[in-house]
Design a protein around this motif. Structure first.
Motif, PDB file in Angstrom:
ATOM      1  N   MET A   1       8.220   8.679   7.333  1.00 55.97           N
ATOM      2  CA  MET A   1       8.050   7.528   6.442  1.00 55.97           C
ATOM      3  C   MET A   1       9.073   7.528   5.310  1.00 55.97           C
ATOM      4  O   MET A   1       8.794   7.130   4.181  1.00 55.97           O
TER       5      MET A   1
ATOM      6  N   LYS B   1      -3.233  -1.092  -2.478  1.00 53.38           N
ATOM      7  CA  LYS B   1      -2.177  -0.508  -1.646  1.00 53.38           C
ATOM      8  C   LYS B   1      -1.044  -1.507  -1.412  1.00 53.38           C
ATOM      9  O   LYS B   1       0.129  -1.130  -1.342  1.00 53.38           O
ATOM     10  N   ILE B   2      -1.411  -2.784  -1.312  1.00 52.95           N
ATOM     11  CA  ILE B   2      -0.401  -3.814  -1.074  1.00 52.95           C
ATOM     12  C   ILE B   2       0.066  -4.451  -2.376  1.00 52.95           C
ATOM     13  O   ILE B   2       1.267  -4.547  -2.643  1.00 52.95           O
TER      14      ILE B   2
ATOM     15  N   TYR C   1      11.670   2.842   8.471  1.00 53.09           N
ATOM     16  CA  TYR C   1      10.895   4.050   8.209  1.00 53.09           C
ATOM     17  C   TYR C   1      11.020   5.002   9.401  1.00 53.09           C
ATOM     18  O   TYR C   1      10.705   4.628  10.538  1.00 53.09           O
TER      19      TYR C   1
ATOM     20  N   THR D   1       7.058   0.276  -4.327  1.00 52.21           N
ATOM     21  CA  THR D   1       8.066   0.312  -3.261  1.00 52.21           C
ATOM     22  C   THR D   1       9.104  -0.782  -3.435  1.00 52.21           C
ATOM     23  O   THR D   1      10.313  -0.525  -3.368  1.00 52.21           O
TER      24      THR D   1
ATOM     25  N   LEU E   1       4.611  -3.910   7.795  1.00 50.21           N
ATOM     26  CA  LEU E   1       4.359  -4.626   6.557  1.00 50.21           C
ATOM     27  C   LEU E   1       5.615  -4.677   5.699  1.00 50.21           C
ATOM     28  O   LEU E   1       5.973  -5.721   5.146  1.00 50.21           O
ATOM     29  N   TYR E   2       6.291  -3.538   5.597  1.00 50.03           N
ATOM     30  CA  TYR E   2       7.492  -3.492   4.754  1.00 50.03           C
ATOM     31  C   TYR E   2       8.741  -3.923   5.514  1.00 50.03           C
ATOM     32  O   TYR E   2       9.512  -4.760   5.049  1.00 50.03           O
TER      33      TYR E   2
ATOM     34  N   ASP F   1      -6.443  -4.310   6.516  1.00 50.88           N
ATOM     35  CA  ASP F   1      -7.037  -2.976   6.413  1.00 50.88           C
ATOM     36  C   ASP F   1      -8.253  -2.960   5.496  1.00 50.88           C
ATOM     37  O   ASP F   1      -8.418  -2.081   4.649  1.00 50.88           O
TER      38      ASP F   1
ATOM     39  N   LEU G   1       2.739  -1.170  -2.741  1.00 48.14           N
ATOM     40  CA  LEU G   1       3.854  -1.754  -1.986  1.00 48.14           C
ATOM     41  C   LEU G   1       4.674  -2.701  -2.851  1.00 48.14           C
ATOM     42  O   LEU G   1       5.900  -2.574  -2.954  1.00 48.14           O
TER      43      LEU G   1
ATOM     44  N   ASN H   1       0.567  -2.685  10.654  1.00 51.40           N
ATOM     45  CA  ASN H   1       0.700  -1.316  10.155  1.00 51.40           C
ATOM     46  C   ASN H   1       1.676  -1.253   8.979  1.00 51.40           C
ATOM     47  O   ASN H   1       2.392  -2.208   8.687  1.00 51.40           O
ATOM     48  N   ASP H   2       1.694  -0.118   8.326  1.00 47.30           N
ATOM     49  CA  ASP H   2       2.487   0.027   7.111  1.00 47.30           C
ATOM     50  C   ASP H   2       3.980  -0.165   7.366  1.00 47.30           C
ATOM     51  O   ASP H   2       4.696  -0.705   6.507  1.00 47.30           O
ATOM     52  N   ARG H   3       4.471   0.309   8.514  1.00 49.11           N
ATOM     53  CA  ARG H   3       5.892   0.140   8.812  1.00 49.11           C
ATOM     54  C   ARG H   3       6.268  -1.336   8.862  1.00 49.11           C
ATOM     55  O   ARG H   3       7.222  -1.778   8.230  1.00 49.11           O
TER      56      ARG H   3
END
Length: 815
Positions: free
Chosen positions: A767, A257-258, A763, A266, A220-221, A248, A262, A216-218
Motif C-alpha cells: 500500500m 476513513k474517507i 498502490y 492522503t 477508491l484512490y 464499507d 483519504l 476497495n481502498d486501492r
C-alpha cells in the motif's frame, strides 16, 4: 477598519481575525444552508423573515437560481436585498453565498444552455469545457451567484444509473481533464466550484441511485478519487460534495476513513466538503444511523462534513453539542475556516452585489450560442455507417419516432427547462425525485401530518414568486424552448429537403396505433431517420436523478417500431437520444447507420442535420463502453488483468476454464470506449518511444496521424499504457493522454505526448503509492480496441513513491 475587512491583508489572516470574533452560533450559521423559500412570503422577499431566521448570519442559500426562472433582473434585485441584510444588519457583516447547479449552464432565464456533460465528454476536447464554464460562471456571477454545485466528476461505470449523462464517462484520466478545465473556467469568473460526488457515487450496486458502493481502498484512490485530486491540484477546486451513499458500512459524510483520512491526509484537500441535499437528514431517516436528526448532524460533523444543505436544520444545533462536551469547538473552527476562505477568495466581501445596470449585456447572446452549437456538433458519435451517410441533398426523408418533432427531449436534466418542470410539478403536489427540496417537502408533510393546515412547502413557496402570466409562460415548455432557439429535427430537416413525418409511438407508452403511419411514411421516402431513445429530468422521464434502469433496451415499443419500419427495406439511420446508452444489438445488425446523440441541447436538430448531410464530419468518440445487455454490467475497457472481456474471454486458450466468456452471448461490449467513426479515414503510424526511462522520469511518445480520405476531418489520437512488473494486478490498459487533430485530405501531423511517469502511480502490495521498475507498454490508436502500434519502454531504477507528487495531465503537442 477590522483586519478581516481589509482587502490588502492576506486571506489567511483575514480568516483568522474574523473567526476569532465569532460566537458559537455565528460559527454554526456559516455551516448551514437554506432555500430561498425561507425568506419568501406571499411571493416576495420578506426582510423580517431574514431577521427572524438568520440573526447570526448564514452560510449559503442553495438552488438559488430558482429565483430567476422568469427574469434575471428579478433575481439580481433579490440578491442585492439579501446581501444588504447580511452585510449591513448582521453583527459581523459576512455576505451569504448564493449557490446553484451550473452543470449545463446558469439554469434560469437569460442563461446560455449547453449540451449534457456526456456530450461534452464525447468531444474529447477539454478546452471546450473551460470555454463553456467561463460563460456559465460569468452569467451566474452577474446575478450574484458565487457557488456552483458542479462539475460532476464521478467515474461512471454503470450505464443503468440514471445520472450517467451528468458525467464525462468511465475513464479517470479523461474525467480528470474535463474536470480540471471546467473548474478553471468557472472559478476564474468568481464562482467557486463544488465538484461532486465524492466518492464512488456512480458505481453502486444495481446501478441504483444512493445505493451502497463496494469499492476497495486501492480503487477508491487510484480510480475514483483521481479526478477530484486533479481538479484540486491543477485548478484550485474550492469544494466537494459528498456522495449520499454508503461505502464499507457508513455513508460518506459520516465516514472518517474517507472524509478525513483519504480526503484530508492522503489527498491533502483543504477546501470545503458539503453534504448533498438532505444527506444529513438521510443519516437519520434513511440509513438509520442516529436516533434523532440532530444527532445525525453531530455524526456528519465528526465524520468530516463541513456544511449541511439544503437546510442546515441539524447543523444549527452543533453549538449545543460543543457546550455538552460532545464536540470539540476546533472541529467547528476547521469548517468555518474553509467556508470563510472561499468567500474571501471569490471576492464576496468586496463585491457581494449584482450590477443590475450591466445585466442586459451579461446574459445570453449569439456569440455564446455559437459555442453551444459547436459543442453539440462535435459531440455526436457515429457508431455505424455502411456508406449511407452522408445523405445526398435531394434525399426524401421519412422522419419517424418520439423524438422527431420534440423540442424538449434533446435537452438534459439540471437545466432551465428541467427546473421549470420540477418546480411546477412540485408546486402542484406531484412527486419529484429532486434530492434536497423533495426531502424538505416530505419532512414538512410528515411533521404537519396531524395538523389541519399544512403550510406551503418549498416548491409552492417559490412558485408563488411568479405572476399568473409568468406561470402560464413557464408552463408552455415549447415557448420556453423556442425562446432559447430550439427547433425540432422534423422542422430543421424540412428546411433542407422533402420530409414525411410520423411519430410512430410515444417514448414509453404501449400503444402501436401510430405504426401504420410510420410504415407508410417509410414507403414514401428514399431513406428513413428514426429518432429514438429516452428523456431526462425529474418528472415523467426514463433517466435522471432517482430514475435508474433495469434494462438497456429502447423504452416502450420503440424497438418494435424500428423493426416494423426497417422491414420496408429503405435505408434506415437511427439517432439515439437520452441520458444513457442503449444496447441496440438489433439495430447494429439491421440498420444502415447509427448516431449516438445523447442530449445535445436546444441546437440538437441543427447538429444532427448537419451530420446527416455532411456539413459536419462527425468526430465524437464514446467515453463509455456500450454493453450488449444489462447482464454484462459492469463492463469497462480498463478492467484489471485477469478480469473482463480482454483477459482471455472468447479465446480458445488453456485459460478458457477461468475466463471463457458467457455461454449465451459475446463477452465484449457492443461499442468500445473511444469508438467513433468519420466520413473520412485516418492512419496512425510511426510510433516513437525511448527504449528505457527512469521511474522518476518522463516518457516522450510520438506518432503521426494522416487523413487518408477525401474529406477534411478530425481524429482523436489516444495514448494507452499497460504495465507489467507490479505484484498487484493492474488494468489491461489505461488512457494516459489524447489529442484531437484537424486534418485536410492527405495531410499528416505529428502528435507528441510527454508522459510524466508520476501520472501512472498505483498502490503496491504494501500500500505504497509508487512507480516501480518494469515493462511499460505504450499504445496509440483511435479507440481502445483499435490500437495502431505499440512499444515497450523499460522502466529502470528504484521504486519511486509519488504520493503527494502525482501528475494528472499528459502534455501534448501537435507539429
Amino acid at each position: 477598519m477590522e483586519k478581516y475587512k481589509d482587502p490588502n491583508v492576506p486571506v489567511e489572516e483575514r480568516v483568522e481575525d474574523l473567526l476569532s470574533r465569532m460566537t458559537l452560533e455565528e460559527k454554526a450559521a456559516q455551516l448551514c444552508g437554506d432555500l430561498a423559500a425561507s425568506f419568501i412570503k406571499d411571493g416576495k422577499l420578506d426582510k423580517d423573515l431574514l431577521r427572524e431566521k438568520f440573526k447570526d448570519g448564514h452560510g449559503r442559500f442553495t438552488q438559488y437560481s430558482l429565483v430567476g426562472l422568469v427574469d434575471p433582473e428579478q433575481i439580481a434585485k433579490i440578491t442585492n436585498e439579501v446581501q444588504d441584510y447580511f452585510v449591513n444588519e448582521t453583527r459581523l457583516g459576512i455576505p451569504v453565498a448564493l449557490q446553484s447547479e451550473n452543470l449545463c449552464g446558469y439554469p434560469a432565464k437569460g442563461g446560455t444552455l449547453f449540451p449534457a456533460q456526456i456530450n461534452l465528454g464525447c468531444t474529447w476536447e477539454p478546452e471546450l469545457a473551460e470555454q463553456m464554464s467561463h460563460i456559465i460562471g460569468q452569467e451566474s456571477r452577474a446575478v450574484g451567484i458565487t457557488s456552483a454545485m458542479s462539475p460532476v466528476i464521478d467515474v461512471s461505470t454503470d450505464p443503468r444509473w440514471g445520472r450517467t449523462y451528468e458525467t464525462y464517462g468511465e475513464d479517470p484520466y479523461l474525467v480528470s481533464q474535463f474536470g480540471i478545465n471546467y473548474v478553471r473556467g468557472m472559478q476564474a469568473e468568481g464562482v467557486s466550484c463544488i465538484a461532486k460526488h465524492f466518492l464512488g457515487y456512480a458505481s453502486t450496486q444495481g446501478g441504483l441511485n444512493t445505493a451502497q458502493a463496494r469499492i476497495n481502498d486501492r480503487e477508491l484512490y487510484e480510480v475514483y478519487a483521481t479526478p477530484f485530486e486533479a481538479a484540486d491540484k491543477e485548478a484550485g477546486l474550492g469544494g466537494m460534495m459528498a456522495n449520499y451513499g454508503e461505502i464499507d458500512g457508513q455513508p460518506v459524510i459520516a465516514n472518517k476513513k474517507i472524509a478525513r483520512t483519504l480526503l484530508r491526509d492522503t489527498m491533502g484537500f483543504k477546501g470545503m466538503l458539503t453534504s448533498d441535499g438532505a444527506a444529513v437528514l438521510k443519516l437519520f431517516n434513511f440509513y438509520k444511523l442516529s436516533r434523532t436528526y440532530e444527532e445525525a448532524g453531530l455524526l456528519a460533523k465528526l465524520g468530516g462534513c463541513d456544511t449541511e444543505i439544503p437546510v442546515g436544520a441539524a447543523f444549527r444545533h452543533l453549538p449545543e453539542y460543543v457546550r455538552a462536551g460532545k464536540l470539540d469547538e476546533a472541529l467547528l473552527d476547521e469548517s468555518v475556516r474553509r467556508i470563510l476562505k472561499i468567500k474571501f477568495d471569490m471576492g464576496l466581501f468586496e463585491n457581494p452585489y449584482a450590477d443590475i445596470s450591466a445585466l442586459s449585456n451579461a446574459m445570453n447572446d449569439p456569440e455564446k450560442e455559437k459555442l453551444s452549437r459547436e459543442i453539440a456538433g462535435r459531440s455526436l458519435v457515429l457508431l455505424k455507417n455502411n456508406g449511407t451517410l452522408p445523405l445526398k441533398k435531394e434525399t426524401k426523408l421519412a422522419v419517424i419516432g418520439p423524438h422527431a418533432d420534440s423540442l424538449r427531449y434533446p435537452v438534459s436534466g439540471y437545466t432551465y427547462p428541467a427546473y421549470i418542470e420540477m418546480l411546477s410539478a412540485g408546486a402542484a403536489g406531484s412527486q419529484t425525485t429532486f434530492g434536497g427540496i423533495a426531502d424538505e417537502q416530505k419532512k414538512l408533510e410528515t411533521e404537519n401530518k396531524k395538523k389541519g393546515n399544512l403550510p406551503k412547502g418549498p416548491f409552492a413557496t417559490m412558485y408563488d414568486m411568479f405572476s399568473a402570466e409568468d406561470k402560464a409562460k413557464l408552463n408552455d415548455m415549447n415557448q420556453v424552448l423556442r425562446g432559447m432557439g430550439a427547433k425540432s429535427l422534423r422542422e430543421v430537416l424540412s428546411e433542407r429537403t422533402e420530409v414525411v413525418y410520423a411519430e410512430g409511438c410515444k417514448i414509453t407508452a404501449p400503444s402501436k396505433d401510430g405504426f401504420a403511419d410510420a410504415v407508410k411514411a417509410a414507403e414514401e421516402a428514399d431513406a428513413v431517420v428514426m429518432a429514438l431513445g429516452g428523456n431526462c429530468g425529474w418528472v415523467n422521464v426514463t433517466g435522471g436523478e432517482g430514475k435508474d434502469r433495469q434494462y438497456l433496451d429502447l423504452p416502450g415499443v420503440q424497438q418494435e417500431l424500428l423493426e416494423a419500419v426497417t422491414a420496408v427495406g429503405k435505408p434506415v439511420i437511427v439517432i439515439l437520444y437520452g441520458p444513457g446508452v442503449f444496447a441496440v444489438n438489433w439495430a447494429d445488425e439491421h440498420c444502415d447507420a447509427i448516431i449516438e446523440a445523447f442530449m445535445p441541447g436546444q441546437h440538437a436538430a441543427s447538429a444532427v442535420s448537419d451530420v446527416l448531410f455532411g456539413d459536419i464530419n462527425p468526430s465524437g468518440k464514446l467515453t463509455m463502453s456500450v454493453p450488449r445487455s444489462a447482464g454484462q454490467v459492469p463492463i469497462f475497457y480498463n478492467h484489471r488483468t485477469g478480469s473482463g472481456y480482454q483477459s482471455g474471454a472468447d479465446a480458445a486458450t488453456a485459460a478458457a476454464i477461468f475466463s471463457g466468456g458467457y455461454v449465451d452471448g459475446k463477452s465484449d461490449p457492443l461499442y468500445k470506449f473511444g469508438h467513433g467513426l468519420s466520413y473520412t479515414s485516418f492512419e496512425i503510424a510511426d510510433l516513437e518511444a525511448p527504449e528505457e526511462a527512469p521511474t522518476d522520469g518522463t516518457v516522450r511518445v510520438s506518432c503521426t496521424v494522416r487523413n487518408t480520405g477525401d474529406r477534411s476531418g478530425a481524429e482523436t489520437v489516444q495514448l494507452y499504457t499497460n504495465f507489467f512488473g507490479a505484484h498487484v494486478t493492474r488494468p489491461v490498459m489505461s488512457l494516459a493522454g489524447f489529442r484531437k487533430v484537424e486534418l485536410a485530405p492527405g495531410e499528416s501531423k505529428k502528435v507528441v505526448f510527454d508522459l510524466k511517469l508520476s501520472q501512472l502511480g498505483y498502490y503496491n502490495e504494501d500500500m505504497e503509492f509508487v512507480v516501480e521498475p518494469g515493462d511499460l507498454t505504450v499504445m496509440v490508436g483511435d479507440a481502445s480496441d483499435r490500437i495502431a502500434e505499440k512499444k515497450t519502454v523499460i522502466l529502470t531504477g528504484e521504486k519511486t513513491n509519488v504520493l503527494g507528487k502525482r501528475s494528472y495531465t499528459c502534455e501534448t503537442e501537435v507539429l
